[in-house]
Design a protein around this motif. Sequence first.
Motif, PDB file in Angstrom:
ATOM      1  N   GLU A 481       7.628   7.881   8.029  1.00  0.00           N
ATOM      2  CA  GLU A 481       7.344   9.257   8.458  1.00  0.00           C
ATOM      3  C   GLU A 481       5.877   9.477   8.808  1.00  0.00           C
ATOM      4  O   GLU A 481       5.355  10.577   8.713  1.00  0.00           O
ATOM      5  N   GLY A 482       5.194   8.394   9.157  1.00  0.00           N
ATOM      6  CA  GLY A 482       3.804   8.495   9.606  1.00  0.00           C
ATOM      7  C   GLY A 482       2.774   8.611   8.494  1.00  0.00           C
ATOM      8  O   GLY A 482       1.569   8.672   8.744  1.00  0.00           O
ATOM      9  N   TRP A 483       3.220   8.599   7.220  1.00  0.00           N
ATOM     10  CA  TRP A 483       2.266   8.804   6.116  1.00  0.00           C
ATOM     11  C   TRP A 483       1.375   7.574   5.913  1.00  0.00           C
ATOM     12  O   TRP A 483       1.863   6.461   5.825  1.00  0.00           O
ATOM     13  N   LEU A 484       0.083   7.830   5.797  1.00  0.00           N
ATOM     14  CA  LEU A 484      -0.857   6.736   5.550  1.00  0.00           C
ATOM     15  C   LEU A 484      -1.335   6.740   4.105  1.00  0.00           C
ATOM     16  O   LEU A 484      -2.219   5.987   3.731  1.00  0.00           O
ATOM     17  N   ILE A 485      -0.776   7.677   3.329  1.00  0.00           N
ATOM     18  CA  ILE A 485      -1.115   7.689   1.892  1.00  0.00           C
ATOM     19  C   ILE A 485       0.172   7.648   1.082  1.00  0.00           C
ATOM     20  O   ILE A 485       1.239   8.017   1.575  1.00  0.00           O
ATOM     21  N   GLU A 486       0.012   7.206  -0.157  1.00  0.00           N
ATOM     22  CA  GLU A 486       1.155   7.175  -1.058  1.00  0.00           C
ATOM     23  C   GLU A 486       0.783   7.833  -2.373  1.00  0.00           C
ATOM     24  O   GLU A 486      -0.303   7.523  -2.909  1.00  0.00           O
ATOM     25  N   PRO A 487       1.538   8.750  -2.915  1.00  0.00           N
ATOM     26  CA  PRO A 487       2.753   9.303  -2.326  1.00  0.00           C
ATOM     27  C   PRO A 487       2.423  10.273  -1.195  1.00  0.00           C
ATOM     28  O   PRO A 487       1.276  10.735  -1.108  1.00  0.00           O
ATOM     29  N   ALA A 488       3.401  10.601  -0.367  1.00  0.00           N
ATOM     30  CA  ALA A 488       3.195  11.547   0.729  1.00  0.00           C
ATOM     31  C   ALA A 488       2.850  12.920   0.142  1.00  0.00           C
ATOM     32  O   ALA A 488       3.154  13.195  -1.027  1.00  0.00           O
TER      33      ALA A 488
END
Length: 599
Positions: A481-488
């Motif tokens: 979903e395009g997220w570059l961090i975790e968690p979103a």
Amino acid sequence: MARSLSWDDLKYDLQPWIRTAVDGMGFDSMTPVQASTIPMFCGNKDVVVESVTGSGKTIAFVIPILEKIVKDVLNGSKLKKGHFYSLVISPTRELSSQIQSVYDSFLAYYPDDVCPIKSQLLVGSSASSVRDDVSSFLENRPQILVGTPGRILDFLKSVAIKTASCGVTVLDEADKLLDVSFEKEVEAILNMLPKQRRTGLFSATISSAGDQIFRTGMRNPVKIAVKSKVQNPESLSINYVVVKPQDKLQYLLHILNHIQYRKCIVYFPTCTSVTYFYSFMKHLFSTGDMNEDLGIYSLHGKLQTTSRLNTLGKFSSSLSKSVLLTTDVAARGIDIPEVDLVLQFDPPTSTEMFLHRCGRTGRANRVGKAITFLNEGREEDFVNFLEVKNIEVDEMPLTAKLMEDFADKFKAWVIQDRARFDHGIRAFVGFIRYYSKHTASSIFRLQSLDYIGVAKLYGLIRLPRMPEISKYLDNDSMPHEGWLIEPALDLDKFAFANPQMERARLDELKKVKETNDKKKLKSDLKKKNAAWSNKTSAKESKGERKVKMAQRRKAIEEKIAREEERDESEEEEDWKDMVRRSKKRKTFSQIQGDFSELC
Ligand SMILES: Nc1ncnc2c1ncn2[C@@H]1O[C@H](COP(=O)(O)OP(=O)(O)OP(=O)(O)O)[C@@H](O)[C@H]1O
């Protein structure tokens, strides 16, 4: 300047006050372009002048214009109200203002108080309207006008302004003025001026204007090209550094914090990228990642004129080590002698702009250094491309200790305020658009761009949805979903630091939710209704079928009854047969149905 000449050798007799001015300003000798241009332009020649950045082209037209005006004044010709003698057009407000100040520094030496020579600046500004410009012009009666195309055109359209006495026109940065961005306005201005006038075109890259120069109505122009082996001034060294996009900001900070310089201009691709990195760099002062002695300024085209000129003034006059973050708005013509370092965060979209940006340093024979960042991979081909164009560039070895927690610091800063997140996205999208405009499109290809690396450079926590990313980023590299961090992040809870903005966002969110709820309700109802209606139609058709079967049965029974009535004997026999057949069928079916008897 490598070749120089004594002013005494100029093939034209300067008026004594101009000579005094030249000496007073410390210009001990002429530059080559001045030596060639002044006699031609003071004579009755139209000129097209090309010479490297910082080689003194401004004085090469300022002196001839002053010579002509003062001679006319001395000859007793008087300007009528609403008239002017000379017009200088330049592409930016900053450059126009700078040119006007060069006139003013000469005019400070002009001795005649009876008929003073004056100049007026005509640039778009919220502080003064065209009407203000016209009334100030009618009151002060300046002979020289300097400005940008749009404002000049509006000014000349005023009925009070008469162009008939305009004897000399100069287009500074003429290739820019003749390209698509200004050509219509410039053409309209030139059409309003008398045909019997001198015209001068000046630029370090005038050749790129090609045949456009003939649209300026010049008559047999003399081309003055002060050539050298390379296109950049000899006092300017141009370097490049190859980096991974995600590390670029750290390398920039390393250079700004650790390399020796007095003033540095950093070029960014867009206004939004300037404001975005400016605010992050301001924050880095508080974390100790920016050298606290550094003065940092930002200048771009979305600022008001006054604020642009003020910022440039502050940067120019600053006595401490200073950095100006800017766009191409400050790439041409700007002359700040103390600038000894130019950095290009990304290469510009054309080689002309590359020369103009680098040319803000290494001016007038002073030593200067320009450094361009290139993204690892395909962009390295830009070096060969520049060499083919006679622009000398060398790789600069740069070792910097990269901070391991830098990306986390950047993200933490972004997450503090949703406005930063939005700002970063706009800057990133702007960069992608900018990238697609490169004239060297075989090198700067959207399909070769490291989208994730660039997104990290912009401190993005999520990739925006944009066609370029869906088209060129392969599915395997696309983060979930395009997220570059975790968690979103829960975007509904991601707040603006500004209370007003946050209130507006929450109101908007509520509205969206309500609309979505209504939409959902509507679609649920629709589904329910659709199911009910389907069932109904199914029921109806079952009922219909029953009725039809009953009707058919009734019809058969009636038919049988009628036939029974018609032939009772036959029927009787038939009936017996039927009983017989039926008995036989039953027997058969029994055999068929009892496998034990078969064994
Ligand atoms: N004869 C001279 N001797 C020493 N310095 C000079 C001389 N003429 C001009 N200069 C200085 O050289 C610098 C560059 O001049 P100028 O801005 O006119 O360059 P330019 O050729 O127009 O550059 P660009 O193409 O970047 O606009 C200025 O600071 C100016 O004061």
